[in-house]
Design a protein around this motif. Structure first.
Motif, PDB file in Angstrom:
ATOM      1  N   THR A  50    -104.498 -39.139   4.725  1.00  0.00           N
ATOM      2  CA  THR A  50    -103.835 -39.874   5.804  1.00  0.00           C
ATOM      3  C   THR A  50    -102.905 -38.920   6.554  1.00  0.00           C
ATOM      4  N   GLU A  51    -102.392 -39.387   7.680  1.00  0.00           N
ATOM      5  CA  GLU A  51    -101.444 -38.556   8.433  1.00  0.00           C
ATOM      6  C   GLU A  51    -100.161 -38.318   7.638  1.00  0.00           C
ATOM      7  N   THR A  52     -99.764 -39.300   6.861  1.00  0.00           N
ATOM      8  CA  THR A  52     -98.569 -39.140   6.024  1.00  0.00           C
ATOM      9  C   THR A  52     -98.799 -38.060   4.961  1.00  0.00           C
ATOM     10  N   GLU A  53     -99.959 -38.084   4.336  1.00  0.00           N
ATOM     11  CA  GLU A  53    -100.281 -37.067   3.333  1.00  0.00           C
ATOM     12  C   GLU A  53    -100.369 -35.682   3.983  1.00  0.00           C
ATOM     13  N   ASP A  54    -100.917 -35.638   5.182  1.00  0.00           N
ATOM     14  CA  ASP A  54    -100.965 -34.393   5.954  1.00  0.00           C
ATOM     15  C   ASP A  54     -99.555 -33.852   6.161  1.00  0.00           C
ATOM     16  N   SER A  55     -98.650 -34.722   6.547  1.00  0.00           N
ATOM     17  CA  SER A  55     -97.255 -34.312   6.780  1.00  0.00           C
ATOM     18  C   SER A  55     -96.603 -33.798   5.512  1.00  0.00           C
ATOM     19  N   TRP A  56     -96.841 -34.479   4.402  1.00  0.00           N
ATOM     20  CA  TRP A  56     -96.257 -34.033   3.136  1.00  0.00           C
ATOM     21  C   TRP A  56     -96.827 -32.685   2.699  1.00  0.00           C
ATOM     22  N   LEU A  57     -98.138 -32.496   2.902  1.00  0.00           N
ATOM     23  CA  LEU A  57     -98.734 -31.205   2.540  1.00  0.00           C
ATOM     24  C   LEU A  57     -98.115 -30.062   3.334  1.00  0.00           C
ATOM     25  N   GLY A  58     -97.830 -30.314   4.592  1.00  0.00           N
ATOM     26  CA  GLY A  58     -97.198 -29.287   5.410  1.00  0.00           C
ATOM     27  C   GLY A  58     -95.737 -29.082   5.078  1.00  0.00           C
ATOM     28  N   SER A  59     -95.048 -30.149   4.715  1.00  0.00           N
ATOM     29  CA  SER A  59     -93.599 -30.090   4.520  1.00  0.00           C
ATOM     30  C   SER A  59     -93.163 -29.634   3.140  1.00  0.00           C
ATOM     31  N   LEU A  60     -93.923 -29.969   2.120  1.00  0.00           N
ATOM     32  CA  LEU A  60     -93.476 -29.659   0.757  1.00  0.00           C
ATOM     33  C   LEU A  60     -93.333 -28.160   0.503  1.00  0.00           C
ATOM     34  N   LEU A  61     -94.119 -27.361   1.178  1.00  0.00           N
ATOM     35  CA  LEU A  61     -93.974 -25.915   1.044  1.00  0.00           C
ATOM     36  C   LEU A  61     -92.582 -25.492   1.503  1.00  0.00           C
ATOM     37  N   LEU A  62     -92.153 -26.010   2.632  1.00  0.00           N
ATOM     38  CA  LEU A  62     -90.849 -25.624   3.170  1.00  0.00           C
ATOM     39  C   LEU A  62     -89.699 -26.251   2.395  1.00  0.00           C
ATOM     40  N   ILE A  63     -89.923 -27.428   1.839  1.00  0.00           N
ATOM     41  CA  ILE A  63     -88.899 -28.032   0.976  1.00  0.00           C
ATOM     42  C   ILE A  63     -88.722 -27.165  -0.275  1.00  0.00           C
ATOM     43  N   GLY A  64     -89.835 -26.715  -0.855  1.00  0.00           N
ATOM     44  CA  GLY A  64     -89.747 -25.801  -1.992  1.00  0.00           C
ATOM     45  C   GLY A  64     -89.066 -24.498  -1.620  1.00  0.00           C
ATOM     46  N   ALA A  65     -89.331 -24.018  -0.404  1.00  0.00           N
ATOM     47  CA  ALA A  65     -88.723 -22.757   0.055  1.00  0.00           C
ATOM     48  C   ALA A  65     -87.211 -22.881   0.210  1.00  0.00           C
ATOM     49  N   ILE A  66     -86.717 -24.076   0.465  1.00  0.00           N
ATOM     50  CA  ILE A  66     -85.264 -24.285   0.542  1.00  0.00           C
ATOM     51  C   ILE A  66     -84.621 -24.021  -0.817  1.00  0.00           C
ATOM     52  N   PHE A  67     -85.292 -24.468  -1.873  1.00  0.00           N
ATOM     53  CA  PHE A  67     -84.724 -24.354  -3.214  1.00  0.00           C
ATOM     54  C   PHE A  67     -85.116 -23.071  -3.944  1.00  0.00           C
ATOM     55  N   GLY A  68     -86.159 -22.387  -3.480  1.00  0.00           N
ATOM     56  CA  GLY A  68     -86.634 -21.166  -4.131  1.00  0.00           C
ATOM     57  C   GLY A  68     -85.620 -20.058  -4.282  1.00  0.00           C
ATOM     58  N   PRO A  69     -84.763 -19.818  -3.286  1.00  0.00           N
ATOM     59  CA  PRO A  69     -83.816 -18.708  -3.438  1.00  0.00           C
ATOM     60  C   PRO A  69     -82.833 -18.867  -4.599  1.00  0.00           C
ATOM     61  N   PHE A  70     -82.499 -20.089  -4.975  1.00  0.00           N
ATOM     62  CA  PHE A  70     -81.460 -20.296  -5.992  1.00  0.00           C
ATOM     63  C   PHE A  70     -81.850 -19.789  -7.375  1.00  0.00           C
ATOM     64  N   PRO A  71     -82.973 -20.217  -7.952  1.00  0.00           N
ATOM     65  CA  PRO A  71     -83.283 -19.699  -9.291  1.00  0.00           C
ATOM     66  C   PRO A  71     -83.598 -18.202  -9.286  1.00  0.00           C
ATOM     67  N   PHE A  72     -84.270 -17.737  -8.236  1.00  0.00           N
ATOM     68  CA  PHE A  72     -84.647 -16.328  -8.217  1.00  0.00           C
ATOM     69  C   PHE A  72     -83.461 -15.427  -7.918  1.00  0.00           C
TER      70      PHE A  72
END
Length: 169
Positions: A50-72
């Motif tokens: 669906t379009e919603t799933e499409d949006s989540w697939l595109g967005s979750l990468l960037l949401i993860g990228a927001i938090f990635g710098p902290f543990p590393f």
């Protein structure tokens, strides 16, 4: 001169990490036509997204990228840059493996989120590491290689994705 060769090899190795990170960014371009397909032999989900799933697939990468710098960043401070860069491979491997075998949208979400963690960590640590191992005289040139490898990582899914995606999914 010996130090320069070691630095060059190290920089090339971490630039490969930059390439894999940006492959994750562009991954959606060749895979979206498959995920939107009604053909269950093409679409691993067995149904179009669906379009919603499409949006989540595109967005979750960037949401993860927001938090990635902290543990590393914590790992880099506590154990060093080299080990932290090696640790970035873990979420990359988890991400790529999950998405290669995913049969549900939630596994794709999980893979994209983990890919984002690695991407955020890489974007934080790679420039720092390259600046540290480069000699002052060629630090700018070595830092520029990172941009070239990021561009290659963005190019690969567009260049080979349409030809190899049938074999992957």
């Amino acid at each position: 001169m010996e130090h320069f060769n070691y630095a060059l090899v190290s920089i090339f190795a971490v630039n490969l990490l930059a390439t894999t990170g940006d492959v994750t960014l562009s991954w959606t371009s060749p895979i979206y036509p498959k995920l939107y397909s009604n053909d269950s032999s093409e679409n691993p989900l067995g149904r179009p997204i669906t379009e919603t799933e499409d949006s989540w697939l595109g967005s979750l990468l960037l949401i993860g990228a927001i938090f990635g710098p902290f543990p590393f960043s914590f790992i880099a401070t506590k154990f060093g840059r080299k080990l932290s860069l090696l640790c970035i491979a873990v979420p990359h491997i988890i991400s790529y493996t999950t998405m290669a075998f995913a049969k549900t949208i939630y596994l794709f979400y999980f893979g994209r989120l983990f890919g984002g963690l690695a991407l955020g960590g890489g974007y934080t640590l790679l420039p720092m590491y390259i600046a540290e191992v480069s000699e002052t005289a060629n630090r700018g040139m070595m830092s520029l290689t990172l941009n070239v490898f990021w561009a290659i990582g963005n190019f690969i899914p567009y260049a080979v994705g349409p030809f190899f995606i049938d074999n992957v999914v």
